[in-house]
Design a protein around this motif. Structure first.
Motif, PDB file in Angstrom:
ATOM      1  N   UNK A 236       0.787  -1.230   0.000  1.00  0.00           N
ATOM      2  CA  UNK A 236       0.000   0.000   0.000  1.00  0.00           C
ATOM      3  C   UNK A 236       0.820   1.282   0.000  1.00  0.00           C
ATOM      4  N   UNK A 237       2.077   1.198  -0.439  1.00  0.00           N
ATOM      5  CA  UNK A 237       2.861   2.420  -0.610  1.00  0.00           C
ATOM      6  C   UNK A 237       2.145   3.330  -1.601  1.00  0.00           C
ATOM      7  N   UNK A 238       2.324   4.648  -1.438  1.00  0.00           N
ATOM      8  CA  UNK A 238       1.598   5.593  -2.301  1.00  0.00           C
ATOM      9  C   UNK A 238       2.489   6.209  -3.381  1.00  0.00           C
ATOM     10  N   UNK A 239       3.814   6.033  -3.278  1.00  0.00           N
ATOM     11  CA  UNK A 239       4.721   6.597  -4.294  1.00  0.00           C
ATOM     12  C   UNK A 239       5.386   5.443  -5.032  1.00  0.00           C
ATOM     13  N   UNK A 240       4.779   5.064  -6.148  1.00  0.00           N
ATOM     14  CA  UNK A 240       5.176   3.816  -6.804  1.00  0.00           C
ATOM     15  C   UNK A 240       5.585   4.015  -8.249  1.00  0.00           C
ATOM     16  N   UNK A 356      12.294   0.891  -3.342  1.00  0.00           N
ATOM     17  CA  UNK A 356      13.465   0.420  -2.602  1.00  0.00           C
ATOM     18  C   UNK A 356      13.210  -0.982  -2.078  1.00  0.00           C
ATOM     19  N   UNK A 357      14.288  -1.713  -1.840  1.00  0.00           N
ATOM     20  CA  UNK A 357      14.222  -2.947  -1.071  1.00  0.00           C
ATOM     21  C   UNK A 357      15.047  -2.702   0.183  1.00  0.00           C
ATOM     22  N   UNK A 358      14.694  -3.414   1.242  1.00  0.00           N
ATOM     23  CA  UNK A 358      15.277  -3.110   2.551  1.00  0.00           C
ATOM     24  C   UNK A 358      16.069  -4.305   3.043  1.00  0.00           C
ATOM     25  N   UNK A 359      17.378  -4.075   3.295  1.00  0.00           N
ATOM     26  CA  UNK A 359      18.209  -5.126   3.875  1.00  0.00           C
ATOM     27  C   UNK A 359      18.317  -4.898   5.372  1.00  0.00           C
ATOM     28  N   UNK A 360      18.273  -5.967   6.136  1.00  0.00           N
ATOM     29  CA  UNK A 360      18.537  -5.899   7.582  1.00  0.00           C
ATOM     30  C   UNK A 360      19.727  -6.784   7.898  1.00  0.00           C
ATOM     31  N   UNK A 361      20.701  -6.239   8.619  1.00  0.00           N
ATOM     32  CA  UNK A 361      21.796  -7.053   9.153  1.00  0.00           C
ATOM     33  C   UNK A 361      21.556  -7.219  10.653  1.00  0.00           C
ATOM     34  N   UNK A 362      21.310  -8.444  11.099  1.00  0.00           N
ATOM     35  CA  UNK A 362      21.087  -8.700  12.529  1.00  0.00           C
ATOM     36  C   UNK A 362      22.367  -8.446  13.311  1.00  0.00           C
ATOM     37  N   UNK A 363      22.264  -7.729  14.466  1.00  0.00           N
ATOM     38  CA  UNK A 363      23.478  -7.378  15.220  1.00  0.00           C
ATOM     39  C   UNK A 363      23.477  -7.851  16.672  1.00  0.00           C
ATOM     40  N   UNK A 364      22.312  -7.798  17.336  1.00  0.00           N
ATOM     41  CA  UNK A 364      22.320  -8.253  18.735  1.00  0.00           C
ATOM     42  C   UNK A 364      20.923  -8.604  19.229  1.00  0.00           C
ATOM     43  N   UNK A 390       9.582  -3.218   1.982  1.00  0.00           N
ATOM     44  CA  UNK A 390       8.786  -2.649   3.085  1.00  0.00           C
ATOM     45  C   UNK A 390       7.571  -1.860   2.603  1.00  0.00           C
ATOM     46  N   UNK A 391       7.294  -1.901   1.284  1.00  0.00           N
ATOM     47  CA  UNK A 391       6.016  -1.343   0.832  1.00  0.00           C
ATOM     48  C   UNK A 391       4.873  -2.334   1.099  1.00  0.00           C
ATOM     49  N   UNK A 392       5.239  -3.580   1.435  1.00  0.00           N
ATOM     50  CA  UNK A 392       4.238  -4.541   1.904  1.00  0.00           C
ATOM     51  C   UNK A 392       4.007  -4.338   3.395  1.00  0.00           C
ATOM     52  N   UNK A 393       2.805  -4.659   3.833  1.00  0.00           N
ATOM     53  CA  UNK A 393       2.500  -4.539   5.257  1.00  0.00           C
ATOM     54  C   UNK A 393       3.491  -5.362   6.076  1.00  0.00           C
ATOM     55  N   UNK A 394       4.051  -4.751   7.133  1.00  0.00           N
ATOM     56  CA  UNK A 394       4.957  -5.487   8.010  1.00  0.00           C
ATOM     57  C   UNK A 394       4.760  -5.059   9.463  1.00  0.00           C
ATOM     58  N   UNK A 395       5.275  -5.892  10.351  1.00  0.00           N
ATOM     59  CA  UNK A 395       4.968  -5.777  11.776  1.00  0.00           C
ATOM     60  C   UNK A 395       6.111  -6.427  12.551  1.00  0.00           C
ATOM     61  N   UNK A 396       6.475  -5.865  13.718  1.00  0.00           N
ATOM     62  CA  UNK A 396       7.645  -6.364  14.458  1.00  0.00           C
ATOM     63  C   UNK A 396       7.298  -6.584  15.931  1.00  0.00           C
TER      64      UNK A 396
END
Ligand code: LMR
Ligand code: MN
Length: 427
Positions: A236-240, A356-364, A390-396
Motif C-alpha cells: 500500500x505504498x503511495x509513491x510507486x 526500494x528494497x530493505x536489507x537488515x543485518x542482525x546485530x544483537x 517494506x512497501x508490503x505490510x509489516x509488523x515487528x
C-alpha cells in the motif's frame, strides 16, 4: 469596461495600453521600467498593479529566479487587495495565475488570502474551501485546515472531500479514531465519489488497523486495490513505479546486492561496535508506529545523502555501504541503525514507496524477536542479512531480552533504470 475606475488621464491610459500590448507579446525587457513607473505612480490603479505583477512573473520565468517569483506573488496579492474592482473574469484570471505560481513556489500559506477572496466572491463554490484546506495541509498547518473544514461541513455536511479531510485530521491530529472512521465511511462508502483518492483509502484502512479491526481494514484495502489506489491489498505504498517486480521477501542472491550483503555479514562485529558506541545520539521513532515499547534509530544516510559527519562515528559501516551506489545513492531510502527494546510491538504498517528494497543485518539480541512481512514471519540472526520490500505490510515484535539492534540498508529496486534512479523525486 474591463478596468472600471481606471485613470481618465489620456497619457496614462495610452501608457498602460502600450505596456500591456508589449507584455502580451512577451517583450517584458523593453517595458520593464515603464511598467514599474506606472505601478509606482498609479498606486490605486488595479490595471497598473496587474501589469507590474505580470512583468515580474515573466521576468521570474525567463530568469528562473525565485526571488523575482516571490516578488511577483507579492504583487499579485497586492493587486488582489483591490479585488472589488476586478470583474469576475479578470479576478479568476488573476487568482488562477497567482495560485499556480504560489504552488510552484511552495509558499502555500500565501494561498490563504487568494482563496478567501474567491470564497467571498463565489460563496457557493465549495471547491475553493476544499482547496484552501489542502493548501493549509501542504503548509503543515493542520490546525488551520481544521478551522476551514469545520466551517465547510457546517454548510455542506455531506461533502465527501471535506469529510475525508476531516477524517484525516481526526485520525492524525487528535487520535479520535471512531469519529475518523465515521467521517471516512461517509466519504468513501458506496460508489466512488469525489473523495476517491489513494491517501484517503490508506488512512481509512489504517484507522481500522489502529483500532485492531483487521478484517474491516482488509476490506478497505481490498477495495482500495480494486480501485487501483494500491498495488495490492498488502502493498500500500503511495509513491510507486508500477512495473517493478513485487514480492514481500527477496532472496539476495537473485539481486545485484549479494556482494554488499556478504561484506556486511563479514564485518558484522565492527558494525555492531559502531552501532553500540553511538547509543547516546539515537533518536526515538516518532511516526506513531509503536503500539507499545521503545524504538530508536540512528540515521547514517537519508534520501541518498550522508547526515553531516555521521560516518566519522561509523567508518567501517560507511566504507562498506559506500561501495554500493544503489545503497548510498538511494534517494528513496535510508541507511540506519535500528534499536528495539524488549516488550515492543511495532504495529502493521507500510513504507512510502515500492522503489526500494530493505536489507537488515542482525546485530544483537535477536532471540524471540519477529518480523512479519505480508504473510510470512521470520527472525533475525546475528551476523546475517535478509531482504524484504517494506512497501508490503509489516509488523515487528520483541518478546525477548536486551536491545535488538539491526543495521537497515535500503537499496534501489533492481528493476529501476539508471535514469529513474537519477530523476525520481526523493522521499
Ligand atoms: C520496520 O521497518 O518497520 C522495521 O523493520 C524496523 C526494525 O527495526 O525492525
Ligand atoms: Mn517499517
Amino acid at each position: 469596461d474591463q478596468w472600471p475606475g481606471e485613470p481618465s488621464d489620456p497619457f496614462w491610459r495610452q501608457e498602460l495600453d502600450s505596456v500591456e500590448e508589449q507584455l502580451q507579446q512577451g517583450s517584458w525587457a523593453a517595458v520593464a521600467e515603464r511598467a514599474e513607473a506606472a505601478a509606482a505612480t498609479l498606486r490605486d490603479s488595479a490595471r497598473a498593479q496587474w501589469l507590474v505583477a505580470r512583468l515580474l512573473d515573466l521576468q521570474a520565468e525567463a530568469r528562473r529566479d525565485n526571488r523575482l517569483l516571490s516578488r511577483a506573488i507579492t504583487a499579485y496579492l497586492h493587486l488582489l487587495k483591490m479585488n472589488e474592482r476586478l470583474s469576475d473574469k479578470k479576478l479568476l484570471e488573476v487568482t488562477n495565475r497567482a495560485l499556480d505560481r504560489i504552488k510552484f513556489r511552495g509558499s502555500y500559506l500565501s494561498a490563504e488570502p487568494v482563496y478567501k477572496i474567491l470564497i467571498r466572491r463565489f460563496p457557493d463554490k465549495l471547491e475553493y474551501r476544499n482547496n484552501l484546506t489542502i493548501s493549509f495541509l501542504m503548509a503543515n498547518r493542520a490546525d488551520l485546515a481544521e478551522g476551514v473544514l469545520k466551517e465547510t461541513l457546517q454548510l455542506w455536511p455531506d461533502d465527501r472531500v471535506a469529510l475525508a479531510h476531516y477524517g484525516f485530521i481526526l485520525k492524525t491530529q487528535h487520535n479520535r479514531l471512531e469519529e475518523a472512521l465515521a467521517a471516512f465511511q461517509k466519504a468513501l462508502e458506496g460508489d466512488a465519489g469525489a473523495a476517491n483518492e489513494p491517501r484517503f483509502y490508506y488512512h481509512y484502512g489504517d484507522t481500522f488497523l489502529l483500532l485492531g479491526r483487521h478484517a474491516e481494514a482488509h476490506e478497505v484495502h481490498k477495495k482500495g486495490a480494486a480501485l487501483g489506489h494500491f498495488l495490492s491489498p498488502a502493498q500500500r505504498s503511495l509513491y510507486n513505479v508500477p512495473r517493478l517486480k513485487s514480492k514481500p521477501w527477496w532472496n539476495i542472491d537473485e539481486t545485484p546486492y549479494a556482494k554488499l550483503a556478504r561484506a556486511l555479514e563479514k564485518s558484522w562485529r565492527d558494525i555492531l561496535k559502531e552501532g553500540e558506541a553511538a547509543k547516546a545520539i539515537y533518536e526515538k521513532e516518532k511516526e506513531g508506529l509503536k503500539e507499545r515499547g521503545e524504538w530508536s534509530q540512528l540515521d547514517l544516510f537519508v534520501r541518498g545523502q550522508e547526515i553531516p559527519n555521521r560516518c566519522k562515528r561509523a567508518p567501517v559501516t560507511c566504507s562498506i555501504v559506500r561501495a554500493e551506489a544503489a545503497a548510498v545513492g538511494c534517494r528513496r531510502g535510508q541507511i540506519k541503525f535500528s534499536a528495539i527494546e524488549p516488550g515492543t510491538h511495532v504495529r502493521p504498517h507500510v513504507g512510502p514507496t515500492n522503489c526500494r528494497l530493505r536489507m537488515h543485518l542482525g546485530l544483537s539480541n535477536t532471540k524471540d524477536t519477529f518480523i512479519r512481512v505480508d504473510q510470512t514471519t521470520r527472525q533475525w540472526q546475528v551476523g546475517k542479512v535478509f531482504m524484504f520490500d517494506d512497501s508490503f505490510e509489516h509488523e515487528v515484535w520483541h518478546n525477548g531480552t536486551g536491545t535488538r539492534l539491526v543495521l537497515i540498508v535500503d537499496v534501489w529496486h533492481p528493476d529501476l533504470t539508471p535514469s529513474e534512479r537519477r530523476t525520481l523525486p526523493a522521499i
